[in-house]
Scaffold this motif. Structure first.
Motif, PDB file in Angstrom:
ATOM      1  N   UNK A 139     -81.224 -33.945  32.546  1.00 49.23           N
ATOM      2  CA  UNK A 139     -81.316 -35.402  32.724  1.00 49.23           C
ATOM      3  C   UNK A 139     -82.501 -35.989  31.970  1.00 49.23           C
ATOM      4  N   UNK A 140     -83.626 -35.290  31.995  1.00 46.78           N
ATOM      5  CA  UNK A 140     -84.817 -35.771  31.260  1.00 46.78           C
ATOM      6  C   UNK A 140     -84.520 -35.876  29.768  1.00 46.78           C
ATOM      7  N   UNK A 141     -83.880 -34.860  29.226  1.00 44.97           N
ATOM      8  CA  UNK A 141     -83.553 -34.882  27.798  1.00 44.97           C
ATOM      9  C   UNK A 141     -82.536 -35.985  27.509  1.00 44.97           C
ATOM     10  N   UNK A 142     -81.562 -36.139  28.392  1.00 43.22           N
ATOM     11  CA  UNK A 142     -80.517 -37.139  28.162  1.00 43.22           C
ATOM     12  C   UNK A 142     -81.042 -38.574  28.216  1.00 43.22           C
ATOM     13  N   UNK A 143     -82.198 -38.775  28.824  1.00 46.58           N
ATOM     14  CA  UNK A 143     -82.807 -40.111  28.805  1.00 46.58           C
ATOM     15  C   UNK A 143     -83.056 -40.589  27.373  1.00 46.58           C
ATOM     16  N   UNK A 144     -83.199 -39.649  26.449  1.00 44.50           N
ATOM     17  CA  UNK A 144     -83.431 -40.014  25.053  1.00 44.50           C
ATOM     18  C   UNK A 144     -82.269 -40.810  24.469  1.00 44.50           C
ATOM     19  N   UNK A 145     -81.080 -40.673  25.044  1.00 47.27           N
ATOM     20  CA  UNK A 145     -79.917 -41.423  24.540  1.00 47.27           C
ATOM     21  C   UNK A 145     -80.040 -42.908  24.852  1.00 47.27           C
ATOM     22  N   UNK A 146     -80.950 -43.273  25.718  1.00 49.74           N
ATOM     23  CA  UNK A 146     -81.131 -44.676  26.107  1.00 49.74           C
ATOM     24  C   UNK A 146     -82.134 -45.404  25.219  1.00 49.74           C
ATOM     25  N   UNK A 147     -82.749 -44.676  24.303  1.00 47.28           N
ATOM     26  CA  UNK A 147     -83.728 -45.305  23.412  1.00 47.28           C
ATOM     27  C   UNK A 147     -83.040 -46.126  22.332  1.00 47.28           C
ATOM     28  N   UNK A 148     -83.646 -47.247  22.011  1.00 46.63           N
ATOM     29  CA  UNK A 148     -83.136 -48.124  20.965  1.00 46.63           C
ATOM     30  C   UNK A 148     -83.182 -47.402  19.618  1.00 46.63           C
ATOM     31  N   UNK A 149     -82.207 -47.648  18.763  1.00 48.02           N
ATOM     32  CA  UNK A 149     -82.217 -47.014  17.432  1.00 48.02           C
ATOM     33  C   UNK A 149     -83.523 -47.263  16.673  1.00 48.02           C
ATOM     34  N   UNK A 150     -84.067 -48.451  16.786  1.00 51.91           N
ATOM     35  CA  UNK A 150     -85.335 -48.776  16.113  1.00 51.91           C
ATOM     36  C   UNK A 150     -86.466 -47.889  16.633  1.00 51.91           C
ATOM     37  N   UNK A 151     -86.484 -47.648  17.925  1.00 49.64           N
ATOM     38  CA  UNK A 151     -87.510 -46.796  18.529  1.00 49.64           C
ATOM     39  C   UNK A 151     -87.363 -45.363  18.031  1.00 49.64           C
ATOM     40  N   UNK A 152     -86.138 -44.877  17.967  1.00 48.50           N
ATOM     41  CA  UNK A 152     -85.902 -43.519  17.482  1.00 48.50           C
ATOM     42  C   UNK A 152     -86.391 -43.377  16.041  1.00 48.50           C
TER      43      UNK A 152
ATOM     44  N   UNK B 234     -83.599 -52.626  25.143  1.00 43.68           N
ATOM     45  CA  UNK B 234     -84.002 -52.220  23.788  1.00 43.68           C
ATOM     46  C   UNK B 234     -85.059 -53.159  23.228  1.00 43.68           C
ATOM     47  N   UNK B 235     -84.981 -54.446  23.545  1.00 45.98           N
ATOM     48  CA  UNK B 235     -85.980 -55.409  23.052  1.00 45.98           C
ATOM     49  C   UNK B 235     -87.363 -55.062  23.619  1.00 45.98           C
ATOM     50  N   UNK B 236     -87.423 -54.725  24.898  1.00 48.96           N
ATOM     51  CA  UNK B 236     -88.699 -54.347  25.508  1.00 48.96           C
ATOM     52  C   UNK B 236     -89.209 -53.024  24.945  1.00 48.96           C
ATOM     53  N   UNK B 237     -88.309 -52.092  24.691  1.00 52.72           N
ATOM     54  CA  UNK B 237     -88.707 -50.801  24.131  1.00 52.72           C
ATOM     55  C   UNK B 237     -89.382 -50.980  22.779  1.00 52.72           C
TER      56      UNK B 237
END
Length: 111
Positions: free
Chosen positions: A62-75, A98-101
């Motif tokens: 689950x911790x690793x899968x949280x990475x799928x929630x990151x905005x493309x710009x953040x990645x 994503x805007x806040x990220x």
């Protein structure tokens, strides 16, 4: 001549460390998206099934899968930042928007 050899070795060592950090982050991002795809395509029934197949704890998956929630710009910014360590990214409480990220900086958090 020895100082030149030392400088070359030190440069290679820094490059190897940066590559290791980069590959850990890239590997985690790739795994997260792969696992999400398995769930989306119903090739895996649950995170628990993925964890069992990977020999991992459900919480880790689950911790690793949280990475799928990151905005493309953040990645893109994370991948392009050589001093970012995977654990920093994993521990950060990312906002869901994503805007806040995109407003977050990538400075190490002090605890």
């Amino acid at each position: 001549d020895a100082p030149q050899e030392f400088l070359a070795e030190a440069k290679q060592e820094r490059a190897a460390q940066a590559a290791a950090q980069d590959s850990a982050l890239m590997r985690a991002l790739g795994l997260a998206h792969h696992w999400q795809r398995l769930l989306d395509e119903e090739r895996a029934e649950s995170v628990a099934e993925i964890a069992t197949a990977e020999g991992m704890d459900v919480t880790q998956v689950r911790r690793v899968m949280r990475l799928t929630l990151l905005a493309p710009e953040v990645i893109e910014r994370l991948v392009g930042a050589p001093d970012i360590v995977l654990e920093q990214v994993m521990r950060r409480p990312w906002p869901s928007s994503w805007a806040e990220q995109s407003m977050f900086s990538f400075q190490p958090e002090l605890h």
